[in-house]
Motif scaffolding. Structure first.
Motif: not given
Length: 172
Positions: A24-33
């Motif tokens: 999973k792309p961690s930073l992209r997912y964290a920014a989105k959520v």
């Protein structure tokens, strides 16, 4: 490395029937959520501002209750980042990833109250809640989510039970 290099998870090639883990792309997912949680925090802050009594007026949702937006965004980003990092390290998609993310977000909420016991309790409660949600199939609707309205109605209302066959009918 060449473009044709294939990376397998530690322990060798996945056995038949098991889908290999997709990182999973961690930073992209964290920014989105985190952004989505900030939107929810803005809504909550606006409600707090509308129900509160103060002289700041409409901008009070930022000036007086802006911390709510920040904590919601921080909790969302912390949850998403922790969940994806744990999943990437373990190379598994299972409820334990959600437990770790929920615990991290709950700990952050408890730290806001400046109390370590509150942080540990929040970690346990939020981690357990997210773990149960993930374990149950990530659906609030439950097992009847895929049923048509007619099938749901039939399951909801009691069906008349058929009387057991009498011994006279079974002898024939």
């Amino acid at each position: 490395m060449t473009a044709s290099t294939v990376h397998y998870p530690p322990g060798g090639i996945a056995s038949a029937g098991v889908v290999p883990y997709d990182p999973k792309p961690s930073l992209r997912y964290a920014a989105k959520v985190g952004f989505q949680a900030a939107v929810v925090g803005t809504f909550v802050s606006t409600i707090q501002n509308a129900l509160g009594t103060h002289t700041r007026g409409a901008p009070g949702f930022l000036t007086r209750y802006g911390g709510t937006i920040g904590i919601f965004a921080a909790m969302g980003a912390t949850f998403a980042l922790t969940e994806s990092v744990v999943a990437n390290q373990r190379q598994k998609d299972d409820p334990l990833n959600g437990v770790a993310g929920g615990c991290a977000a709950g700990f952050l909420a408890g730290i806001r109250s400046r109390s370590l016991p509150m942080a540990v309790a929040s970690c346990a409660v939020l981690g357990a809640a997210v773990g149960v949600f993930d374990y149950s199939g990530q659906s609030i609707a439950g097992h009847n989510a895929g049923l048509s309205p007619e099938e749901k109605r039939k399951r909801f209302f009691k069906q008349k039970s058929q009387p057991p066959p009498s011994s006279e009918e079974s002898d024939e």
